[in-house]
Design a protein around this motif. Sequence first.
Motif, PDB file in Angstrom:
ATOM      1  N   ARG A 105       0.801  -1.223   0.000  1.00  0.00           N
ATOM      2  CA  ARG A 105       0.000   0.000   0.000  1.00  0.00           C
ATOM      3  C   ARG A 105       0.837   1.278   0.000  1.00  0.00           C
ATOM      4  O   ARG A 105       0.460   2.275  -0.613  1.00  0.00           O
ATOM      5  N   HIS A 106       1.963   1.249   0.733  1.00  0.00           N
ATOM      6  CA  HIS A 106       2.692   2.493   0.996  1.00  0.00           C
ATOM      7  C   HIS A 106       4.140   2.468   0.513  1.00  0.00           C
ATOM      8  O   HIS A 106       4.826   3.498   0.603  1.00  0.00           O
ATOM      9  N   GLY A 107       4.607   1.338   0.043  1.00  0.00           N
ATOM     10  CA  GLY A 107       5.985   1.231  -0.404  1.00  0.00           C
ATOM     11  C   GLY A 107       6.916   0.798   0.711  1.00  0.00           C
ATOM     12  O   GLY A 107       6.582   0.832   1.901  1.00  0.00           O
ATOM     13  N   ALA A 108       8.123   0.403   0.335  1.00  0.00           N
ATOM     14  CA  ALA A 108       9.073  -0.170   1.292  1.00  0.00           C
ATOM     15  C   ALA A 108       9.563   0.855   2.310  1.00  0.00           C
ATOM     16  O   ALA A 108      10.008   0.479   3.404  1.00  0.00           O
ATOM     17  N   GLU A 109       9.492   2.149   1.971  1.00  0.00           N
ATOM     18  CA  GLU A 109       9.951   3.158   2.923  1.00  0.00           C
ATOM     19  C   GLU A 109       9.035   3.268   4.142  1.00  0.00           C
ATOM     20  O   GLU A 109       9.366   3.960   5.107  1.00  0.00           O
ATOM     21  N   ALA A 110       7.898   2.578   4.123  1.00  0.00           N
ATOM     22  CA  ALA A 110       6.961   2.631   5.246  1.00  0.00           C
ATOM     23  C   ALA A 110       7.195   1.530   6.265  1.00  0.00           C
ATOM     24  O   ALA A 110       6.430   1.395   7.219  1.00  0.00           O
ATOM     25  N   VAL A 111       8.239   0.709   6.066  1.00  0.00           N
ATOM     26  CA  VAL A 111       8.567  -0.342   7.027  1.00  0.00           C
ATOM     27  C   VAL A 111      10.015  -0.175   7.475  1.00  0.00           C
ATOM     28  O   VAL A 111      10.822   0.465   6.792  1.00  0.00           O
ATOM     29  N   ALA A 112      10.345  -0.775   8.624  1.00  0.00           N
ATOM     30  CA  ALA A 112      11.704  -0.626   9.158  1.00  0.00           C
ATOM     31  C   ALA A 112      12.002  -1.738  10.154  1.00  0.00           C
ATOM     32  O   ALA A 112      11.094  -2.330  10.742  1.00  0.00           O
ATOM     33  N   LEU A 113      13.293  -1.982  10.346  1.00  0.00           N
ATOM     34  CA  LEU A 113      13.792  -2.814  11.430  1.00  0.00           C
ATOM     35  C   LEU A 113      14.691  -1.957  12.316  1.00  0.00           C
ATOM     36  O   LEU A 113      15.446  -1.112  11.824  1.00  0.00           O
ATOM     37  N   TYR A 114      14.588  -2.183  13.623  1.00  0.00           N
ATOM     38  CA  TYR A 114      15.492  -1.540  14.584  1.00  0.00           C
ATOM     39  C   TYR A 114      16.120  -2.657  15.403  1.00  0.00           C
ATOM     40  O   TYR A 114      15.432  -3.381  16.127  1.00  0.00           O
ATOM     41  N   VAL A 115      17.439  -2.814  15.256  1.00  0.00           N
ATOM     42  CA  VAL A 115      18.103  -3.999  15.802  1.00  0.00           C
ATOM     43  C   VAL A 115      19.150  -3.584  16.845  1.00  0.00           C
ATOM     44  O   VAL A 115      19.076  -2.501  17.403  1.00  0.00           O
ATOM     45  N   SER A 116      20.143  -4.453  17.109  1.00  0.00           N
ATOM     46  CA  SER A 116      20.917  -4.265  18.330  1.00  0.00           C
ATOM     47  C   SER A 116      22.303  -4.870  18.244  1.00  0.00           C
ATOM     48  O   SER A 116      22.512  -5.910  17.611  1.00  0.00           O
ATOM     49  N   GLY A 117      23.243  -4.244  18.950  1.00  0.00           N
ATOM     50  CA  GLY A 117      24.576  -4.797  19.116  1.00  0.00           C
ATOM     51  C   GLY A 117      24.601  -6.024  20.000  1.00  0.00           C
ATOM     52  O   GLY A 117      25.656  -6.622  20.216  1.00  0.00           O
ATOM     53  N   GLN A 118      23.440  -6.429  20.524  1.00  0.00           N
ATOM     54  CA  GLN A 118      23.310  -7.690  21.260  1.00  0.00           C
ATOM     55  C   GLN A 118      23.102  -8.871  20.307  1.00  0.00           C
ATOM     56  O   GLN A 118      23.225 -10.022  20.726  1.00  0.00           O
ATOM     57  N   LEU A 119      22.765  -8.575  19.054  1.00  0.00           N
ATOM     58  CA  LEU A 119      22.560  -9.647  18.077  1.00  0.00           C
ATOM     59  C   LEU A 119      23.882 -10.296  17.707  1.00  0.00           C
ATOM     60  O   LEU A 119      24.947  -9.666  17.759  1.00  0.00           O
ATOM     61  N   LEU A 120      23.820 -11.538  17.280  1.00  0.00           N
ATOM     62  CA  LEU A 120      24.982 -12.196  16.708  1.00  0.00           C
ATOM     63  C   LEU A 120      25.137 -11.751  15.256  1.00  0.00           C
ATOM     64  O   LEU A 120      24.183 -11.286  14.617  1.00  0.00           O
ATOM     65  N   THR A 121      26.327 -11.893  14.724  1.00  0.00           N
ATOM     66  CA  THR A 121      26.601 -11.431  13.360  1.00  0.00           C
ATOM     67  C   THR A 121      25.666 -12.089  12.359  1.00  0.00           C
ATOM     68  O   THR A 121      25.197 -11.446  11.408  1.00  0.00           O
ATOM     69  N   GLU A 122      25.368 -13.353  12.567  1.00  0.00           N
ATOM     70  CA  GLU A 122      24.500 -14.084  11.636  1.00  0.00           C
ATOM     71  C   GLU A 122      23.083 -13.511  11.649  1.00  0.00           C
ATOM     72  O   GLU A 122      22.427 -13.430  10.591  1.00  0.00           O
ATOM     73  N   ASP A 123      22.576 -13.137  12.821  1.00  0.00           N
ATOM     74  CA  ASP A 123      21.260 -12.493  12.900  1.00  0.00           C
ATOM     75  C   ASP A 123      21.277 -11.162  12.150  1.00  0.00           C
ATOM     76  O   ASP A 123      20.382 -10.853  11.361  1.00  0.00           O
ATOM     77  N   TYR A 124      22.299 -10.388  12.432  1.00  0.00           N
ATOM     78  CA  TYR A 124      22.465  -9.077  11.799  1.00  0.00           C
ATOM     79  C   TYR A 124      22.499  -9.215  10.273  1.00  0.00           C
ATOM     80  O   TYR A 124      21.922  -8.402   9.541  1.00  0.00           O
ATOM     81  N   TYR A 125      23.216 -10.228   9.786  1.00  0.00           N
ATOM     82  CA  TYR A 125      23.428 -10.381   8.346  1.00  0.00           C
ATOM     83  C   TYR A 125      22.099 -10.586   7.618  1.00  0.00           C
ATOM     84  O   TYR A 125      21.809  -9.914   6.622  1.00  0.00           O
ATOM     85  N   VAL A 126      21.278 -11.525   8.097  1.00  0.00           N
ATOM     86  CA  VAL A 126      20.035 -11.809   7.376  1.00  0.00           C
ATOM     87  C   VAL A 126      19.044 -10.654   7.518  1.00  0.00           C
ATOM     88  O   VAL A 126      18.265 -10.390   6.599  1.00  0.00           O
ATOM     89  N   ALA A 127      19.063  -9.932   8.641  1.00  0.00           N
ATOM     90  CA  ALA A 127      18.189  -8.769   8.792  1.00  0.00           C
ATOM     91  C   ALA A 127      18.539  -7.708   7.758  1.00  0.00           C
ATOM     92  O   ALA A 127      17.667  -7.139   7.084  1.00  0.00           O
ATOM     93  N   ASN A 128      19.820  -7.428   7.622  1.00  0.00           N
ATOM     94  CA  ASN A 128      20.288  -6.436   6.651  1.00  0.00           C
ATOM     95  C   ASN A 128      19.982  -6.882   5.226  1.00  0.00           C
ATOM     96  O   ASN A 128      19.582  -6.077   4.376  1.00  0.00           O
ATOM     97  N   LYS A 129      20.161  -8.167   4.967  1.00  0.00           N
ATOM     98  CA  LYS A 129      19.910  -8.709   3.630  1.00  0.00           C
ATOM     99  C   LYS A 129      18.439  -8.561   3.241  1.00  0.00           C
ATOM    100  O   LYS A 129      18.117  -8.142   2.118  1.00  0.00           O
ATOM    101  N   LEU A 130      17.538  -8.885   4.164  1.00  0.00           N
ATOM    102  CA  LEU A 130      16.110  -8.780   3.884  1.00  0.00           C
ATOM    103  C   LEU A 130      15.718  -7.342   3.582  1.00  0.00           C
ATOM    104  O   LEU A 130      15.055  -7.054   2.573  1.00  0.00           O
ATOM    105  N   VAL A 131      16.140  -6.414   4.430  1.00  0.00           N
ATOM    106  CA  VAL A 131      15.674  -5.030   4.302  1.00  0.00           C
ATOM    107  C   VAL A 131      16.265  -4.364   3.064  1.00  0.00           C
ATOM    108  O   VAL A 131      15.540  -3.760   2.266  1.00  0.00           O
TER     109      VAL A 131
END
Length: 904
Positions: A105-131
């Motif tokens: 409805r609104h385009g990709a700029e209307a969604v977001a992830l807010y993540v953390s330095g508590q994540l493991l690198t592997e978690d961070y990687y797939v989050a960045n890849k998806l977004v």
Amino acid sequence: MTMVEALPATRTTCPYCGVGCGVLATPRAGGTVDIAGDPVHPANFGRLCSKGSALGETVSLEGRLLRPHIRSHVDGIAAERLEEQVGWDEALDYVAEKFGRVIARHGAEAVALYVSGQLLTEDYYVANKLVKGWWGTANIDTNSRLCMSSAVAGHKRAFGEDVVPCSYEDLETADLIVLVGSNTAWCHPVVYQRIVAARERRPELKLVVIDPRRTPTCDIADLHLPLRSGSDVALFNGLLSHLHAQGCADQGFIERHTQGLDAALRVALEGGELEAVAQACGIDAPRLQAFYELFAATPRVVTMFSQGVNQASSGTDKVNSIINCHLYTGRIGKPGAGPFSITGQPNAMGGREVGGLANMLAAHMDLDNPRHRQRVQAFWDSPRIADKTGLKAVELFEAIGQGRVKAVWIIATNPLVSLPDADRAREALRRCELVVVSDCVADTDTARLAHVLLPAQAWGEKSGTVTNSERCISRQRAFLPSPPEAKPDWWAICEVAKRLGYPEGFNFNSAQEIFSEHARLSAFENDAAQGDERVFNLSGLDALSEVQYDELEPVRWPLRRGEPSAAFPQFRFTTPDGRARFVPTVPRPPVNAPDEEFPLVLNTGRVRDQWHTMTRSGRSPRLSPHRPEPFVEVHPQDLLAYGLRDGELARISSRWGAAVARVQASGEQRRGNLFLPIHWSDAFAADARVGALVNPVVDPVSGEPEFKHTPARIEAFAVDWYGFVLVRDVLNATDLAELAYWARASGAQFQRYEIASRGAEQDWPAWARAHLSGRGDWLDYADASAGAYRAARVADGRLEACIFVSPRPDLPEREWLGSLFSRERLEAGERSSLLAGRPSLDGDTGATVCACFGVGRRTLQKAIREHGCTTPKQLGQRLKAGTNCGSCLPELRRLIEESMAAVE
């Protein structure tokens, strides 16, 4: 008695700060875990700080989020109402459908992830890849934006890449260490102890601390520069001017390996005279001169900096002003020399490696570089790639509040406590159409506003990698069984991606598969032949098998295939011409200056034994006693000026919010400055979310907020009663609602509440019986003349609860009373002494000083007075105090001085 055999120890990594200490975790059959430092890990060689040593006390399932939940209504109050339990399939379908609908409805700029330095690198990687690769937006940012993004921006401006050109070994070979904006003794204790040990081996090693406060880190400093808040650029520009005047330039290095000196030097020389700099920084000129001369005369200098530099509206310029001095003297890329950013979180560096910031691509590639975008998209074979900077942390929550971002997924962080102007962030989430929170804790300030809660694995259950401040990659390994429905964060992200129709990019079956792809991307088209070589390179790890990944030893990047670990291309910087850049840095004051309404400067930071918002460290009984409640440090002259008293309560306010804390007089604080710790959330105190006070101004380059300089005022918080409650179970919100102030801390088998109330006619016997009731005998005592009330409930000989209330704040110390909760049965003498609040014999250990071994102030004073312990070493030999992490050594020295002075 049957001995319970320990299971084999697991080598893992501490989940607290960026030092990245190795940990040996040994589960026992009874469900407990023994914790020790890993003697062969290169970050700590067996040492752990008080927080790391207490990790075994934080791994229970109490308070855990154990099932997915979907809420149709969120009010932010009834956090304990989690009746909307669902299965993972339903929760993931719901999240994917809602995010997909918003994007359609609104385009990709209307969604977001807010993540953390508590994540493991592997978690961070797939989050960045998806977004960035499948949604096609860069709206993913991290709480690391709040602590080290200025260092990232400074590195990129100077070196062309986010590279930390130092290691911990450099601290041991340096002849001068300069600590800037870093209370290392409390915030990075194991690094601090490496410095202490290096000084013991080489007394000629000098230490300078640059900080507005005289912190415990100054304990062994040769020189402390208490600069005016925000004046770092002026100080280091003055240093560059001094180095120029003294002919300290390394001309060969400058000519071969740098660009831009003339412009940077021209700015530095403007107002760079010693007297002018001293006035700008609020430092005595002779003291400043001594520092400049020491720096100029010492070839091997490490300048280590942390949040005091980064968290400012001029944070990036502060970083570059430090780097300029090292480039000018060629003190970089050599043993014992260089600018050294030390990170606050365990995997802030790993998040930077995978592009976890809104202005970066994975593998140290740049979002604004078309070739880099094309390269990452080609490697991922993704349908799209983000082509513009996304929303950084503060502006992300502004966009949520404005309705521009309509769906946000928050992972492993609690932004309603940690963000500046946190009340506005809370209101933004209240307005948001969809808030998804992935966490291992059920009740946080942010979780209370989630429409969807997803249970994540916690430390001890999840497996992956983290990278510490010196670029050392370590394995974080599972050693506990995961609750059945707690899942790795990477798994939840991949499952949502598949439901959105992206199976081809997210068919990972293990963390090892993700790490291998991450390593391959780091090496993809990363060579001089392509004209685009990057220092970050993990090609030597891109083909690890599951077994090799499981057995991976700590290793520092760059790690190119066929080369030794950390083989830096000496003096080759990641710029088009391979030269580092001098960056002109113009001193400028903080954006918001104190004024008549808000005349003080509020500084925020950490305390020794707690971490972030205390969701983990707050569970440990041994960590809470040292600083059991929120406090505000105030200079004694400011106490008089603002009508405050040490030990009473004060309200600290700014244009953005307010908090209530206990007043602590401190001559080590600059006059006109206040210090408030960041840790207390609504789960631990009535009104102490410091983020609510912090101004939301950010650095224009890095987007990092101004946590160290908020105009504020302070005034007495008038109450009629002070008191405390010790009780076995956590009190609920209704028990505490009528109190003007409360703060909770964990004890051994009890909870400690510091309380205060208004109302001269408060009926404390009625309050106590209403909120601390239960079976057993109720003992109480009232002193009408003094206005004091004391009561206790004892059941089957065990202490269940007690309350002490008085019009004065000088109540009995809590340590002895707290120790009674561990007794199966009170002895006659203990029961008779209970309402007096102190033992009949000398059994009160006093307030905790050494958290690692639970050694109290009175115990230490007795050892000094009666046993002649006049050095920290002697106290350690007798009581163990100070022999583990060493964070309490400054307090031990001060206690010795006070005790010896009292004798004289």
